[in-house]
Write a protein that holds these residues in place. Sequence first.
Motif, PDB file in Angstrom:
ATOM      1  N   LYS A  32       0.821  -1.208   0.000  1.00  0.00           N
ATOM      2  CA  LYS A  32       0.000   0.000   0.000  1.00  0.00           C
ATOM      3  C   LYS A  32       0.856   1.259   0.000  1.00  0.00           C
ATOM      4  O   LYS A  32       1.957   1.287   0.532  1.00  0.00           O
ATOM      5  CB  LYS A  32      -0.925   0.006   1.217  1.00  0.00           C
ATOM      6  CG  LYS A  32      -1.977  -1.095   1.181  1.00  0.00           C
ATOM      7  CD  LYS A  32      -2.912  -0.990   2.372  1.00  0.00           C
ATOM      8  CE  LYS A  32      -3.987  -2.085   2.304  1.00  0.00           C
ATOM      9  NZ  LYS A  32      -4.916  -1.992   3.459  1.00  0.00           N
ATOM     10  N   LEU A  33       0.255   2.291  -0.598  1.00  0.00           N
ATOM     11  CA  LEU A  33       0.825   3.634  -0.602  1.00  0.00           C
ATOM     12  C   LEU A  33      -0.225   4.543   0.024  1.00  0.00           C
ATOM     13  O   LEU A  33      -1.357   4.632  -0.467  1.00  0.00           O
ATOM     14  CB  LEU A  33       1.136   4.071  -2.035  1.00  0.00           C
ATOM     15  CG  LEU A  33       1.844   5.407  -2.233  1.00  0.00           C
ATOM     16  CD1 LEU A  33       3.261   5.355  -1.677  1.00  0.00           C
ATOM     17  CD2 LEU A  33       1.885   5.749  -3.726  1.00  0.00           C
ATOM     18  N   MET A  63      -3.898   3.498  -1.415  1.00  0.00           N
ATOM     19  CA  MET A  63      -4.122   2.679  -2.608  1.00  0.00           C
ATOM     20  C   MET A  63      -3.042   1.601  -2.673  1.00  0.00           C
ATOM     21  O   MET A  63      -1.950   1.766  -2.111  1.00  0.00           O
ATOM     22  CB  MET A  63      -4.086   3.529  -3.889  1.00  0.00           C
ATOM     23  CG  MET A  63      -2.766   4.220  -4.154  1.00  0.00           C
ATOM     24  SD  MET A  63      -2.762   5.231  -5.644  1.00  0.00           S
ATOM     25  CE  MET A  63      -3.015   3.992  -6.900  1.00  0.00           C
ATOM     26  N   THR A  64      -3.362   0.506  -3.366  1.00  0.00           N
ATOM     27  CA  THR A  64      -2.401  -0.581  -3.516  1.00  0.00           C
ATOM     28  C   THR A  64      -1.612  -0.400  -4.809  1.00  0.00           C
ATOM     29  O   THR A  64      -1.935   0.444  -5.653  1.00  0.00           O
ATOM     30  CB  THR A  64      -3.119  -1.934  -3.532  1.00  0.00           C
ATOM     31  OG1 THR A  64      -3.951  -2.004  -4.699  1.00  0.00           O
ATOM     32  CG2 THR A  64      -3.986  -2.104  -2.274  1.00  0.00           C
ATOM     33  N   LEU A  65      -0.575  -1.221  -4.959  1.00  0.00           N
ATOM     34  CA  LEU A  65       0.260  -1.186  -6.162  1.00  0.00           C
ATOM     35  C   LEU A  65      -0.175  -2.231  -7.187  1.00  0.00           C
ATOM     36  O   LEU A  65       0.582  -2.537  -8.107  1.00  0.00           O
ATOM     37  CB  LEU A  65       1.727  -1.413  -5.781  1.00  0.00           C
ATOM     38  CG  LEU A  65       2.306  -0.475  -4.723  1.00  0.00           C
ATOM     39  CD1 LEU A  65       3.771  -0.803  -4.483  1.00  0.00           C
ATOM     40  CD2 LEU A  65       2.139   0.977  -5.134  1.00  0.00           C
ATOM     41  N   GLU A 117       1.630   3.741 -15.825  1.00  0.00           N
ATOM     42  CA  GLU A 117       1.148   4.999 -15.267  1.00  0.00           C
ATOM     43  C   GLU A 117      -0.260   4.792 -14.741  1.00  0.00           C
ATOM     44  O   GLU A 117      -1.108   4.187 -15.408  1.00  0.00           O
ATOM     45  CB  GLU A 117       1.152   6.107 -16.323  1.00  0.00           C
ATOM     46  CG  GLU A 117       0.695   7.451 -15.797  1.00  0.00           C
ATOM     47  CD  GLU A 117       0.708   8.520 -16.870  1.00  0.00           C
ATOM     48  OE1 GLU A 117       0.863   9.705 -16.522  1.00  0.00           O
ATOM     49  OE2 GLU A 117       0.572   8.160 -18.053  1.00  0.00           O
ATOM     50  N   VAL A 118      -0.516   5.321 -13.547  1.00  0.00           N
ATOM     51  CA  VAL A 118      -1.824   5.213 -12.904  1.00  0.00           C
ATOM     52  C   VAL A 118      -2.188   6.595 -12.379  1.00  0.00           C
ATOM     53  O   VAL A 118      -1.383   7.235 -11.674  1.00  0.00           O
ATOM     54  CB  VAL A 118      -1.815   4.186 -11.759  1.00  0.00           C
ATOM     55  CG1 VAL A 118      -3.183   4.139 -11.085  1.00  0.00           C
ATOM     56  CG2 VAL A 118      -1.441   2.801 -12.267  1.00  0.00           C
ATOM     57  N   ARG A 119      -3.396   7.063 -12.724  1.00  0.00           N
ATOM     58  CA  ARG A 119      -3.919   8.328 -12.220  1.00  0.00           C
ATOM     59  C   ARG A 119      -5.202   8.040 -11.443  1.00  0.00           C
ATOM     60  O   ARG A 119      -6.084   7.334 -11.940  1.00  0.00           O
ATOM     61  CB  ARG A 119      -4.214   9.310 -13.359  1.00  0.00           C
ATOM     62  CG  ARG A 119      -2.986   9.748 -14.144  1.00  0.00           C
ATOM     63  CD  ARG A 119      -3.375  10.614 -15.322  1.00  0.00           C
ATOM     64  NE  ARG A 119      -2.214  11.029 -16.079  1.00  0.00           N
ATOM     65  CZ  ARG A 119      -1.553  12.166 -15.892  1.00  0.00           C
ATOM     66  NH1 ARG A 119      -1.966  13.009 -14.943  1.00  0.00           N
ATOM     67  NH2 ARG A 119      -0.505  12.477 -16.630  1.00  0.00           N
ATOM     68  N   ARG A 120      -5.294   8.624 -10.227  1.00  0.00           N
ATOM     69  CA  ARG A 120      -6.446   8.354  -9.385  1.00  0.00           C
ATOM     70  C   ARG A 120      -6.890   9.625  -8.663  1.00  0.00           C
ATOM     71  O   ARG A 120      -6.080  10.507  -8.364  1.00  0.00           O
ATOM     72  CB  ARG A 120      -6.129   7.274  -8.347  1.00  0.00           C
ATOM     73  CG  ARG A 120      -6.038   5.872  -8.919  1.00  0.00           C
ATOM     74  CD  ARG A 120      -7.422   5.383  -9.341  1.00  0.00           C
ATOM     75  NE  ARG A 120      -7.344   4.089 -10.007  1.00  0.00           N
ATOM     76  CZ  ARG A 120      -7.221   3.926 -11.312  1.00  0.00           C
ATOM     77  NH1 ARG A 120      -7.141   4.999 -12.095  1.00  0.00           N
ATOM     78  NH2 ARG A 120      -7.184   2.730 -11.837  1.00  0.00           N
ATOM     79  N   GLN A 121      -8.185   9.671  -8.402  1.00  0.00           N
ATOM     80  CA  GLN A 121      -8.774  10.679  -7.518  1.00  0.00           C
ATOM     81  C   GLN A 121      -9.276   9.944  -6.285  1.00  0.00           C
ATOM     82  O   GLN A 121     -10.290   9.241  -6.328  1.00  0.00           O
ATOM     83  CB  GLN A 121      -9.917  11.426  -8.214  1.00  0.00           C
ATOM     84  CG  GLN A 121      -9.476  12.298  -9.378  1.00  0.00           C
ATOM     85  CD  GLN A 121     -10.630  13.030 -10.011  1.00  0.00           C
ATOM     86  OE1 GLN A 121     -11.801  12.813  -9.662  1.00  0.00           O
ATOM     87  NE2 GLN A 121     -10.328  13.931 -10.937  1.00  0.00           N
ATOM     88  N   LEU A 122      -8.549  10.073  -5.178  1.00  0.00           N
ATOM     89  CA  LEU A 122      -8.808   9.298  -3.965  1.00  0.00           C
ATOM     90  C   LEU A 122      -9.650  10.125  -3.002  1.00  0.00           C
ATOM     91  O   LEU A 122      -9.305  11.279  -2.695  1.00  0.00           O
ATOM     92  CB  LEU A 122      -7.495   8.905  -3.305  1.00  0.00           C
ATOM     93  CG  LEU A 122      -6.519   8.106  -4.195  1.00  0.00           C
ATOM     94  CD1 LEU A 122      -5.206   7.878  -3.463  1.00  0.00           C
ATOM     95  CD2 LEU A 122      -7.134   6.796  -4.616  1.00  0.00           C
ATOM     96  N   VAL A 162     -11.263  15.303  -2.109  1.00  0.00           N
ATOM     97  CA  VAL A 162     -10.566  14.307  -2.922  1.00  0.00           C
ATOM     98  C   VAL A 162      -9.128  14.764  -3.135  1.00  0.00           C
ATOM     99  O   VAL A 162      -8.824  15.965  -3.074  1.00  0.00           O
ATOM    100  CB  VAL A 162     -11.253  14.086  -4.284  1.00  0.00           C
ATOM    101  CG1 VAL A 162     -12.624  13.466  -4.123  1.00  0.00           C
ATOM    102  CG2 VAL A 162     -11.345  15.392  -5.061  1.00  0.00           C
ATOM    103  N   LEU A 163      -8.246  13.777  -3.404  1.00  0.00           N
ATOM    104  CA  LEU A 163      -6.821  14.039  -3.645  1.00  0.00           C
ATOM    105  C   LEU A 163      -6.439  13.415  -4.978  1.00  0.00           C
ATOM    106  O   LEU A 163      -6.652  12.208  -5.184  1.00  0.00           O
ATOM    107  CB  LEU A 163      -5.977  13.443  -2.515  1.00  0.00           C
ATOM    108  CG  LEU A 163      -4.467  13.699  -2.594  1.00  0.00           C
ATOM    109  CD1 LEU A 163      -4.174  15.181  -2.406  1.00  0.00           C
ATOM    110  CD2 LEU A 163      -3.727  12.865  -1.560  1.00  0.00           C
ATOM    111  N   ASP A 164      -5.887  14.235  -5.898  1.00  0.00           N
ATOM    112  CA  ASP A 164      -5.449  13.759  -7.213  1.00  0.00           C
ATOM    113  C   ASP A 164      -3.987  13.357  -7.129  1.00  0.00           C
ATOM    114  O   ASP A 164      -3.128  14.178  -6.765  1.00  0.00           O
ATOM    115  CB  ASP A 164      -5.615  14.846  -8.269  1.00  0.00           C
ATOM    116  CG  ASP A 164      -7.073  15.182  -8.494  1.00  0.00           C
ATOM    117  OD1 ASP A 164      -7.936  14.450  -7.990  1.00  0.00           O
ATOM    118  OD2 ASP A 164      -7.350  16.208  -9.162  1.00  0.00           O
ATOM    119  N   VAL A 165      -3.704  12.080  -7.488  1.00  0.00           N
ATOM    120  CA  VAL A 165      -2.336  11.569  -7.439  1.00  0.00           C
ATOM    121  C   VAL A 165      -2.035  10.854  -8.753  1.00  0.00           C
ATOM    122  O   VAL A 165      -2.941  10.471  -9.507  1.00  0.00           O
ATOM    123  CB  VAL A 165      -2.132  10.600  -6.254  1.00  0.00           C
ATOM    124  CG1 VAL A 165      -2.364  11.311  -4.939  1.00  0.00           C
ATOM    125  CG2 VAL A 165      -3.040   9.387  -6.386  1.00  0.00           C
TER     126      VAL A 165
END
Length: 561
Positions: free
Chosen positions: A292-293, A314-316, A324-329, A341-344
């Motif tokens: 996890k990150l 989030m997991t790897l 490349e992975v883009r997420r809104q957590l 929300v956090l954009d990473v």
Amino acid sequence: AQAQAQAQAQAQAPATPPPDPAPAPEAEAEKEETRAEVVQEEQGPSAEEEEALARYRECAAQARAAKDAGERARAVQLLQLAKAHKARLLRLRTARAARGEAQQPSARQARQHLQEEARQEAARQEEARQAQCAAVEAALRRQVARWAELARAAKEAGELPTAVTYHKEKKEMARELSLVAAARATPGAPPPATREEEYRHRREVHFRGSIGEQQLEVAVVRARGLAPAKGMAAVDSHVLVSLALPDLRGAAPQQWRTRKVANCASPEYKEVFRFELDRSKRSLARYAHKKKLSFEVLHARLLRAALPLGRCEMTLEELVSRAEVRRQLPLLQGRRDTGAVLDVRLRLCYPLAEKHIEHEVERIVRVTGFPAPLHAPAPTPAPAPAAQQQEERQQEERQQEERQQEAHAHAQAAAGRAGTPPPQAPAPTQAQAKADAKAQPKAEAKVQQAVDYDAVQRLVSNDVLEWALEEAQREAAAARGRGQGVPEELATRVQQLEAALQVLVIQVQTGALDEDAYVARVQAAIAEERALAQALLTTDRRQAQRALLRAKLMAKELEGE
């Protein structure tokens, strides 16, 4: 009795009229003018003109009949009446001519107006044609530039088959662009027929050269909708990032903190950090769904502990097959959703286990047809008579030699069946021996040339196939320039090279030939060409040089130069 009968006959006979006086010159001139007016009658007379002309002709005919009958007085009356009708006819014609002259300027203006409208319509059509050709030309220019960029990017990334495909399509688009430009520069030429189609790009996503193989790049882009902490009027936030994996030295966990953004509920961090990742462990991809990150958004306070504003993780697992992975957590406070929300964004040099392949759909313009004068192939000149006669003589000599060999073989077979020795060829004379001695080196050279080291089946590299095709096309053009026909062997070689290039492109597009297989094939061909050059160095120096040239071309292709 005879005297009485003669007197009675004379009394019954009409009196002979006196001879006509000679016509005056003015009357003859008037008659000729009348005939000329009748002959030069204009087309399209009015009803009054037709009536006057009919009456004039009728009176003139009656006057001639009366004159022939000796009725002179009546003939003079009819002639005067005919003159009156003629004068009326001339007046009507003069009036019509005057009306035509009055209407002539308006008719000229009407013709000029029609001509001006025709010119304007032709100018509008030419402008529309120019605009259509310019639009197609601009679209093709954009496509050529984009395909060149895609080919360059694929080549720099080491994807040689993809780069070859883009390069071939770019050349075809450039050819279409030149034809469209020629159509645009030709006045009156119809614009090319085009169609729009979808092109699917297949590309591998990776970040070789920018991210190390043992690195995980984490980017914190922004946060949105942060609420102030309890007792705080504003939001002064930063993000604490933690990776539950040891670094290359074995230290765990790894942490990183962003800068503080003061007094902002939707801060823009836009910061990047690279964690160390030991990819040599095979268990990393296997247990990536458990690694996890975590991200924790904190309210920073001076000389006091930070207050939590939300947490997410989030997991790897997605990095196993994606680079490349883009997420809104969503940010949580315990189990409660804070609404923020956090954009990473996460990046690897390449995925942990599989290749990251993406398909991108793009609409492009294809040219389906051109005017015949723009792309009609140049007619191939007929072979020169001298060359054709020489070829026919060589063919006859070969056929005669074959017939002699067959006859000799039949004679040997017949002699064997009869039990007699076969006939021996006569001993060669001294002149024949000298000729055979001179021809022997030529025969040996022909035997060496029979081995085709430039056969198309031996060429496996894209660059070598293009070089061989350009060489063959130059030879064909030189033959046409000399006024000779293209030899059949050369034309066949051009067709074989074009077919080989097309097959290579199809194999790459369908996935039948991947990058590793292509590189292995080219490497094997390089070793073969170098061995061939070493073997031919003493016997055929020209073929040895060509083999070395092919090896150098393939080596440069693999090096990406």
